[in-house]
Design an enzyme around this catalytic site. Structure first.
Site, PDB file in Angstrom:
ATOM      1  N   CYS A  82      -7.143   4.576  -0.142  1.00  0.00           N
ATOM      2  CA  CYS A  82      -7.080   2.940  -0.327  1.00  0.00           C
ATOM      3  C   CYS A  82      -5.968   3.134  -1.716  1.00  0.00           C
ATOM      4  O   CYS A  82      -5.645   1.922  -1.807  1.00  0.00           O
ATOM      5  CB  CYS A  82      -8.168   2.991  -0.556  1.00  0.00           C
ATOM      6  SG  CYS A  82      -9.389   3.189   0.734  1.00  0.00           S
ATOM      7  N   HIS A  83      -6.321   3.182  -2.946  1.00  0.00           N
ATOM      8  CA  HIS A  83      -5.940   3.007  -4.159  1.00  0.00           C
ATOM      9  C   HIS A  83      -5.564   4.317  -5.084  1.00  0.00           C
ATOM     10  O   HIS A  83      -5.820   4.789  -6.335  1.00  0.00           O
ATOM     11  CB  HIS A  83      -7.196   2.460  -5.113  1.00  0.00           C
ATOM     12  CG  HIS A  83      -7.135   0.794  -4.357  1.00  0.00           C
ATOM     13  ND1 HIS A  83      -8.290   1.410  -3.914  1.00  0.00           N
ATOM     14  CD2 HIS A  83      -6.700  -0.136  -4.128  1.00  0.00           C
ATOM     15  CE1 HIS A  83      -8.404  -0.070  -2.625  1.00  0.00           C
ATOM     16  NE2 HIS A  83      -7.412  -0.803  -3.346  1.00  0.00           N
ATOM     17  N   GLY A  84      -5.736   5.606  -3.934  1.00  0.00           N
ATOM     18  CA  GLY A  84      -5.200   6.900  -4.898  1.00  0.00           C
ATOM     19  C   GLY A  84      -6.178   7.510  -6.517  1.00  0.00           C
ATOM     20  O   GLY A  84      -5.486   8.296  -7.023  1.00  0.00           O
TER      21      GLY A  84
END
Lengths: 440, 199
Positions: free
Chosen positions: B163-165
């Site tokens: 999703c956001h690393g």
């Protein structure tokens, strides 16, 4: 609206002044159920039941919204979800029992409210609209209660749906199409369950809306009272608050005690054991009965056994619907100018016979359609219609009524019997203080 | 308010003949105040008693709580493999670490971590190869990759949240990316060598 001597709302707190200039909601409440609403000073406890009905609706809406959080509207899971509410949901048993018994108490309260109106002539001019709107509320309540009883999807739910939608099937030509349309199928199933749930959720809010109209229409002429004599001046009224908030509060306490006794000790007394069996489209219960509050109408429905021009089944359906529609014409069937049955001795007798008649209808409506109950139901049905269509119109022409008190305040001070006695007779009170002002 | 005809003013209407105190205050005044206070207090108590069940009904019901504890058979998980299981309707990662992965987890300087924890603190004694964590990224609740073969395990060979690393290492600790905390370790016990009870 209201009388010229009603107390005027005068906010002192600056915040309330600010509010009153922008959204005069506190003023509305003050004038509707506060000190700004003058009410006849002689109301008895039968005047509690309007407020009690309002409280019942609130109980039903609050518990109903909670139940909808846990209920599943699907033919395969509805029954399980109700058992889930009873066993797993925190306090779910309490909330469901409160909702089921709350419906019964709502009807008890409303029936007393209706018969109060019949006894004291509250349906007569200038309160016809109050009566008509009340009947609309009653019809909406019946529809809501019926659809609510379907939702647990037990045997009584299922077969009740079958029977009640079958009533519409009795209508000639379009009946069968209409029944199929109502059910969304050929027998009760998911489609019927979903639409009943949707409407069961909607209608209470419609009822709340009509109640606002009902109260609005009531507040134009103001409440009726046990003498039926109109308010003539400030001495006939007291402010709603604190006098009737206190009296209604006391009545509410009694109501809640009785409600709690049913809720905690007899929660299933008014229900039917068969509704704890999951719906089975292939087996009808030995005996189908609606909830108790429909029994009088159910008795009328089943009272017709002979085809006469139209099929007997259709007569039953027509009679049942007409037994309620008839009440819409009551203000024009009973033309007696005297409202309260306290001053209509003959009407009072017929009133109590009607009460007994409806109780008998209710009693046989809950029993199997067999002799002798069938004959009792037929006799009681005939009497029910005769009361409204024959007895009342004739009685209102020929009845010799008692003399009415001069005003509410005088009947309060002297006692109704003395006040309604002809002037100069021995029963006229002559107490010091009281007698002086009465002759002044 | 209108006064009743024939009753002198100042007298309590409902109790015209009752006792009147020397100071002029009717004896019933205080009694009425008491009744008023008692009634309104009881209304408050009753309202509270009714409100409690209406609030508590929204808490997890008995059937939801009944699923709060599960047993997982871990005998089939080979070293280097991981499985995703479901506990309380939430994903849970059970990973059999290889000796190399344990070594790399222990090689990290604890002080350099965002949430300093050793592998030993995040596993059971003697079972350091069994890393059991929630499969929920501590950033915004996505399920990180890295359980199935061939999935991106991130820069540190543990888990990677797409999703956001966020990158997690082989002890499930946050090493890079926006997540604030290490993957949560649920309560669990080894019932036998091959059966783990979670919850």
């Amino acid at each position: 609206m209201s009388f010229p001597w009603a107390e005027v709302y005068k906010p002192k707190n600056p915040l309330m002044v600010w509010m009153d200039e922008r959204l005069p909601m506190p003023r509305l409440v003050y004038n509707a159920i506060g000190a700004g609403y003058p009410v006849p000073r002689n109301l008895n406890y039968f005047w509690n039941f309007g407020v009690l009905a309002g409280v019942s609706l609130v109980i039903q809406i609050v518990t109903g919204i909670v139940l909808a959080m846990h209920y599943s509207t699907d033919g395969n899971t509805a029954f399980q979800s109700v058992e889930h509410i009873m066993r797993d949901v925190n306090s779910g048993w309490l909330i469901r029992y409160a909702h089921a018994n709350g419906a019964s108490f709502f009807f008890i309260v409303v029936y007393i409210h209706i018969f109060r109106g019949l006894y004291y002539g509250s349906y007569k001019a200038p309160r016809e609209m109050v009566w008509l709107l009340g009947l609309v509320i009653f019809l909406l309540m019946m529809a809501t209660a019926f659809m609510g009883y379907v939702l647990p999807w037990g045997q009584m739910s299922y077969w009740g749906t079958q029977v009640i939608t079958g009533l519409f099937g009795a209508i000639p030509l379009v009946g069968e199409t209409l029944q199929t349309w109502l059910l969304g199928g050929f027998a009760p199933d998911n489609a019927a369950l979903n639409r009943f749930f949707s409407l069961h959720y909607l209608l209470p809010f419609v009822i709340a809306g009509v109640i606002i109209l009902h109260i609005w229409a009531l507040h134009i002429p103001g409440s009726n009272n046990p003498t039926g004599v109109s308010v003539k001046g400030p001495q006939d009224t007291v402010p709603f608050h604190p006098y009737y908030t206190a009296k209604d509060g006391f009545g509410l306490g009694i109501f809640l005690i009785l409600f709690s006794i049913m809720l905690f000790f007899l929660p299933n007394y008014l229900g039917h054991a068969d509704n704890y069996i999951p719906a089975n489209p292939l087996a009808t219960p030995a005996e189908i009965v609606p909830e108790w509050y429909f029994w009088p109408f159910y008795a009328i429905l089943r009272a017709f056994t002979v085809d006469f021009i139209l099929p007997a089944k259709l007569w039953g359906v027509l009679a049942m619907f007409f037994s309620i529609l008839l009440l819409f014409f009551l203000p024009w069937l009973d033309k007696s100018p005297v409202r309260s049955a306290n001053y209509r001795p003959t009407y009072a007798k017929f009133f109590w016979i009607l009460v007994a008649d409806v109780l008998i209808l209710g009693w046989v409506g809950g029993l199997p359609a067999e002799e002798p109950y069938l004959m009792i139901a037929q006799t009681a049905t005939i009497y029910y219609f005769a009361h409204f269509l024959i007895i009342l119109p004739i009685l209102s022409k020929i009845e010799r009524t008692r003399p009415l008190p001069h005003s509410i305040s005088r009947s309060v001070l002297h006692g109704e019997a003395a006040e309604s006695a002809p002037p100069g007779t021995a029963t006229r009170p002559n107490a010091p203080g009281l007698g002086q002002t009465a002759s002044a | 308010m209108a006064t009743l005809e024939g009753i002198e003013p100042g007298r309590d209407q409902g109790h015209g003949a009752r006792e009147i105190h020397v100071d002029g205050a009717p004896a019933d005044g205080r009694r009425r105040d008491f009744i008023n206070v008692a009634a309104v207090s009881f209304l408050g108590v009753g309202t509270a008693a009714v409100t409690l069940p209406l609030i508590s009904q929204m808490n997890p019901s008995a059937d939801v709580l009944a699923l709060a504890s599960i047993e997982v058979d871990i005998s089939g998980i080979l070293p280097g493999q991981a499985v995703k299981s479901s506990w309380r309707k939430q994903p849970i990662f059970i990973r059999n670490l290889t000796p190399a992965e344990i070594k790399s987890a222990n090689a990290v300087a604890i002080g350099s971590l965002r949430e300093p924890q050793t592998l030993a603190e995040r596993t059971k004694e003697g079972k350091a190869n069994w890393l059991i964590t929630m499969g929920i990224c501590t950033h915004l609740g996505c399920i990180p990759l890295g359980t199935a073969d061939g999935e991106n395990r991130g820069d540190f060979g543990g888990y990677f949240c797409p999703c956001h690393g966020s990158h997690y290492d082989t002890a499930g600790r946050i090493r890079k990316g926006p997540a604030p905390k290490n993957l949560e370790v649920p309560e669990y016990v080894f019932k036998t060598d091959t059966i783990v009870q979670i919850g």
